[in-house]
Design an enzyme around this catalytic site. Structure first.
Site, short mmCIF file in Angstrom:
data_model
loop_
_atom_site.label_atom_id
_atom_site.label_comp_id
_atom_site.label_asym_id
_atom_site.label_seq_id
_atom_site.Cartn_x
_atom_site.Cartn_y
_atom_site.Cartn_z
N HIS A 96 -36.71 -19.07 25.62
CA HIS A 96 -36.78 -19.48 27.13
C HIS A 96 -37.11 -20.65 27.52
CE1 HIS A 96 -39.69 -19.06 30.62
NE2 HIS A 96 -40.02 -20.07 30.81
N HIS A 140 -35.07 -20.08 32.83
CA HIS A 140 -36.56 -19.88 34.38
C HIS A 140 -36.41 -21.25 35.08
CE1 HIS A 140 -41.10 -21.00 35.24
NE2 HIS A 140 -40.60 -20.95 36.15
N MET A 174 -46.87 -17.88 36.54
CA MET A 174 -47.17 -18.71 35.43
C MET A 174 -48.99 -19.23 35.24
SD MET A 174 -44.58 -20.69 35.12
CE MET A 174 -45.34 -22.12 34.23
N GLY A 193 -45.43 -29.01 29.46
CA GLY A 193 -45.74 -28.29 28.62
C GLY A 193 -47.49 -28.40 28.07
N GLY A 194 -47.98 -27.96 26.69
CA GLY A 194 -49.04 -28.31 26.32
C GLY A 194 -50.26 -28.34 26.76
N GLY A 238 -47.55 -20.30 29.91
CA GLY A 238 -47.88 -21.15 30.04
C GLY A 238 -49.79 -21.06 28.86
#
Length: 218
Positions: A33, A66, A137, A144-145, A176
């Site tokens: 990704h 993406h 999503m 991120g995270g 996500g």
């Protein structure tokens, strides 16, 4: 439907990017990704065509691109030329959604559409038969995270029902907050392409991939 793991290199160590990618591939991840952020559609800025071109040289994994960018139609040809196998564009960012999806497919690569957590599935009703993959999503795009948004589970279920009502077996990708402890839940809801960043690239990459694949192949 077949399940696919798509590790997000946004969470990889860029000082050792090639090595991290090889670890993920060696352990059986099928996709890679690639999050492109422009600082406009989302607050962050990530990477673009040069990195993708370099990644293409070192792996034959499916490059799952993406585009979290405004007016993605501007760059379809460039990302295709750099080796993208799938290009996913945001409903919220694209002026001519149908035309851009067709342009992606005209390049001989798979076309995907994605929506943010607060965008209803129904906005995609007119393009369900034009896409190879739909990305939901499960966090707000851009960083991120983040933690998985619980309401995403019902959204995945609803989208799978919408597709089945039309006789479509379209891939549903989720991105996500996906970790080993909620992986089975999103698979049961109807997702079959799993994006994971820190859950794969933090620690032992190959073991993390094997742990994900064990659940996905059960």
């Amino acid at each position: 439907m077949k399940n696919y793991l798509s590790p997000s290199i946004l969470s990889a160590d860029f000082a050792h990017l090639g090595e991290d990618i090889r670890h993920a591939q060696n352990a059986g991840a099928q996709y890679l990704h690639y999050d492109v952020m422009d600082g406009l559609f989302v607050p962050s800025i990530s990477f673009g065509m040069p990195v993708l071109r370099s990644v293409r040289k070192i792996t034959d994994m499916v490059l799952d691109v993406h585009l979290m960018i405004e007016k993605p139609e501007r760059y379809i040809d460039e990302f295709a030329d750099c080796g993208a196998d799938i290009i996913t564009i945001h409903y919220e960012a694209c002026g001519d959604l149908k035309g851009t999806l067709q342009r992606i497919r005209d390049r001989g690569i798979k076309a995907g559409v994605t929506i943010k957590p607060n965008t209803p599935n129904q906005v995609l009703a007119d393009v369900l038969d034009q896409v190879d993959m739909i990305l939901l999503m499960t966090v707000e795009p851009g960083f991120g995270g983040q933690s998985y948004i619980p309401s995403s589970t019902a959204k995945i279920q609803e989208l799978r029902r919408m597709l089945e009502e039309r006789g479509l077996q379209t891939d549903i990708e989720v991105d996500g907050g996906i970790k080993k402890d909620n992986l089975q839940m999103v698979l049961d809801a109807g997702a079959n392409v799993i994006v994971a960043g820190s859950a794969i690239f933090a620690g032992d990459i190959e073991q993390n991939v094997r742990d994900f694949r064990k659940v996905m192949e059960a």
